[in-house]
Design a protein around this motif. Structure first.
Motif, PDB file in Angstrom:
ATOM      1  N   GLU A  46     -10.817   4.264  -1.834  1.00 50.23           N
ATOM      2  CA  GLU A  46     -11.275   3.562  -0.763  1.00 50.23           C
ATOM      3  C   GLU A  46     -10.928   2.179  -0.892  1.00 50.23           C
ATOM      4  OE1 GLU A  46     -15.950   1.532   0.064  1.00 50.23           O
ATOM      5  OE2 GLU A  46     -15.561   2.934  -1.740  1.00 50.23           O
ATOM      6  N   ARG A  47     -10.618   1.764  -2.237  1.00 48.98           N
ATOM      7  CA  ARG A  47      -9.820   0.492  -2.271  1.00 48.98           C
ATOM      8  C   ARG A  47      -8.551   0.136  -1.450  1.00 48.98           C
ATOM      9  NH1 ARG A  47      -8.877  -2.692  -8.028  1.00 48.98           N
ATOM     10  NH2 ARG A  47      -8.631  -4.800  -7.346  1.00 48.98           N
ATOM     11  N   ASN A  48      -7.871   1.299  -1.672  1.00 54.42           N
ATOM     12  CA  ASN A  48      -6.249   1.050  -0.748  1.00 54.42           C
ATOM     13  C   ASN A  48      -6.339   1.328   0.490  1.00 54.42           C
ATOM     14  OD1 ASN A  48      -4.968   1.089  -3.353  1.00 54.42           O
ATOM     15  ND2 ASN A  48      -4.841   3.274  -3.410  1.00 54.42           N
ATOM     16  N   ILE A  49      -7.713   1.930   1.011  1.00 55.82           N
ATOM     17  CA  ILE A  49      -7.664   1.984   2.229  1.00 55.82           C
ATOM     18  C   ILE A  49      -8.245   0.469   3.017  1.00 55.82           C
ATOM     19  CG2 ILE A  49      -9.097   2.914   4.170  1.00 55.82           C
ATOM     20  CD1 ILE A  49      -7.152   4.974   3.157  1.00 55.82           C
ATOM     21  N   TYR A 104      -7.487  -2.163   1.524  1.00 60.72           N
ATOM     22  CA  TYR A 104      -6.363  -3.064   1.445  1.00 60.72           C
ATOM     23  C   TYR A 104      -5.514  -3.116   2.827  1.00 60.72           C
ATOM     24  CZ  TYR A 104      -2.329  -5.590  -0.677  1.00 60.72           C
ATOM     25  OH  TYR A 104      -1.315  -6.445  -0.573  1.00 60.72           O
ATOM     26  N   ALA A 105      -5.052  -1.901   2.967  1.00 61.60           N
ATOM     27  CA  ALA A 105      -4.287  -1.356   4.222  1.00 61.60           C
ATOM     28  C   ALA A 105      -4.707  -1.852   5.480  1.00 61.60           C
ATOM     29  CB  ALA A 105      -3.880  -0.043   3.865  1.00 61.60           C
ATOM     30  N   LYS A 106      -5.948  -1.480   5.665  1.00 58.51           N
ATOM     31  CA  LYS A 106      -6.747  -2.013   7.028  1.00 58.51           C
ATOM     32  C   LYS A 106      -6.717  -3.461   6.977  1.00 58.51           C
ATOM     33  CE  LYS A 106      -9.839   1.597   8.072  1.00 58.51           C
ATOM     34  NZ  LYS A 106     -11.204   2.027   8.227  1.00 58.51           N
ATOM     35  N   ASN A 107      -6.753  -4.340   5.866  1.00 58.23           N
ATOM     36  CA  ASN A 107      -6.786  -5.822   6.036  1.00 58.23           C
ATOM     37  C   ASN A 107      -5.526  -6.021   6.346  1.00 58.23           C
ATOM     38  OD1 ASN A 107      -7.568  -8.176   5.560  1.00 58.23           O
ATOM     39  ND2 ASN A 107      -7.124  -8.394   3.528  1.00 58.23           N
ATOM     40  N   LEU A 108      -4.356  -5.489   5.951  1.00 57.52           N
ATOM     41  CA  LEU A 108      -3.145  -5.694   6.397  1.00 57.52           C
ATOM     42  C   LEU A 108      -2.798  -5.435   7.733  1.00 57.52           C
ATOM     43  CD1 LEU A 108      -0.747  -4.238   3.280  1.00 57.52           C
ATOM     44  CD2 LEU A 108      -1.299  -6.799   4.020  1.00 57.52           C
ATOM     45  N   LEU A 109      -3.361  -4.405   8.295  1.00 58.78           N
ATOM     46  CA  LEU A 109      -3.364  -4.057   9.825  1.00 58.78           C
ATOM     47  C   LEU A 109      -4.289  -5.066  10.517  1.00 58.78           C
ATOM     48  CD1 LEU A 109      -3.189  -0.395   9.580  1.00 58.78           C
ATOM     49  CD2 LEU A 109      -1.178  -1.738   9.995  1.00 58.78           C
ATOM     50  N   THR A 129     -15.478   6.455   7.729  1.00 58.98           N
ATOM     51  CA  THR A 129     -15.767   5.430   6.626  1.00 58.98           C
ATOM     52  C   THR A 129     -14.343   5.235   5.691  1.00 58.98           C
ATOM     53  OG1 THR A 129     -16.591   7.024   5.063  1.00 58.98           O
ATOM     54  CG2 THR A 129     -18.186   5.889   6.461  1.00 58.98           C
ATOM     55  N   HIS A 130     -14.277   4.427   4.843  1.00 57.76           N
ATOM     56  CA  HIS A 130     -13.118   4.076   4.088  1.00 57.76           C
ATOM     57  C   HIS A 130     -13.206   5.278   3.030  1.00 57.76           C
ATOM     58  CE1 HIS A 130     -13.737  -0.453   4.727  1.00 57.76           C
ATOM     59  NE2 HIS A 130     -12.814  -0.148   5.376  1.00 57.76           N
ATOM     60  N   ILE A 131     -14.340   5.739   2.535  1.00 61.78           N
ATOM     61  CA  ILE A 131     -13.910   6.992   1.677  1.00 61.78           C
ATOM     62  C   ILE A 131     -13.586   8.042   2.455  1.00 61.78           C
ATOM     63  CG2 ILE A 131     -15.462   8.793   0.533  1.00 61.78           C
ATOM     64  CD1 ILE A 131     -17.499   6.278  -0.146  1.00 61.78           C
ATOM     65  N   GLU A 132     -13.833   8.393   3.653  1.00 58.19           N
ATOM     66  CA  GLU A 132     -13.489   9.579   4.424  1.00 58.19           C
ATOM     67  C   GLU A 132     -11.964   9.524   4.658  1.00 58.19           C
ATOM     68  OE1 GLU A 132     -17.461  10.446   7.072  1.00 58.19           O
ATOM     69  OE2 GLU A 132     -15.932   9.419   7.910  1.00 58.19           O
ATOM     70  N   ALA A 133     -11.483   8.150   4.944  1.00 59.56           N
ATOM     71  CA  ALA A 133      -9.965   7.860   5.272  1.00 59.56           C
ATOM     72  C   ALA A 133      -9.328   8.150   4.206  1.00 59.56           C
ATOM     73  CB  ALA A 133      -9.844   6.688   5.945  1.00 59.56           C
ATOM     74  N   GLY A 134      -9.910   7.642   2.900  1.00 60.66           N
ATOM     75  CA  GLY A 134      -9.302   7.909   1.542  1.00 60.66           C
ATOM     76  C   GLY A 134      -9.195   9.233   1.198  1.00 60.66           C
ATOM     77  N   PRO A 161       0.779  -1.166   0.039  1.00 61.10           N
ATOM     78  CA  PRO A 161       0.059  -0.064   0.136  1.00 61.10           C
ATOM     79  C   PRO A 161       0.768   1.186   0.015  1.00 61.10           C
ATOM     80  CG  PRO A 161       0.058  -0.929   2.253  1.00 61.10           C
ATOM     81  CD  PRO A 161       0.799  -1.968   1.210  1.00 61.10           C
ATOM     82  N   ARG A 162       0.408   2.214  -0.506  1.00 62.62           N
ATOM     83  CA  ARG A 162       0.987   3.494  -0.750  1.00 62.62           C
ATOM     84  C   ARG A 162       0.840   4.343   0.481  1.00 62.62           C
ATOM     85  NH1 ARG A 162      -0.178   2.935  -6.657  1.00 62.62           N
ATOM     86  NH2 ARG A 162       1.705   2.179  -7.369  1.00 62.62           N
ATOM     87  N   ILE A 163       0.138   3.633   1.735  1.00 59.00           N
ATOM     88  CA  ILE A 163      -0.217   4.667   2.662  1.00 59.00           C
ATOM     89  C   ILE A 163       0.859   4.073   3.884  1.00 59.00           C
ATOM     90  CG2 ILE A 163      -2.045   4.884   4.238  1.00 59.00           C
ATOM     91  CD1 ILE A 163      -4.091   3.759   2.127  1.00 59.00           C
TER      92      ILE A 163
END
Length: 90
Positions: free
Chosen positions: A61-64, A66-71, A49-54, A31-33
């Motif tokens: 939203e998709r990158n958020i 993916y990154a949350k899943n990694l965490l 929400t994922h959109i707000e975090a994005g 992830p680039r986050i």
């Protein structure tokens, strides 16, 4: 005979010339986050929400997700059904 296109055969030939085998190349998806910053953001804003975090991290939203899943951060789940007051034996 096997229904393979010329493009597939060309790609396999190039892969074998580059790597010496036909094994798939490993995917390097990161992830680039900043994961620490995302974890901190999620602790400070648990209902975001994922959109707000994005929007906050300037990504989609998709990158958020993916990154949350990694965490290991999952969305909160709550059972909506309430237990029945009567049991089945009554």
């Amino acid at each position: 005979m096997f229904g393979l296109s010329n493009n597939v055969l060309k790609n396999w030939k190039e892969l074998e010339e580059e790597t010496g085998s036909l094994e798939k190349r490993p995917l390097n998806r990161k992830p680039r986050i900043d994961l620490d910053a995302l974890r901190k953001y999620c602790e400070e804003n648990p209902f975001a929400t994922h959109i707000e975090a994005g929007v906050h991290f300037n990504t989609n939203e998709r990158n958020i997700r993916y990154a949350k899943n990694l965490l290991g951060i999952t969305r909160k789940k709550r059972h909506r059904a309430t237990p029945s007051e009567t049991s089945k034996s009554e």
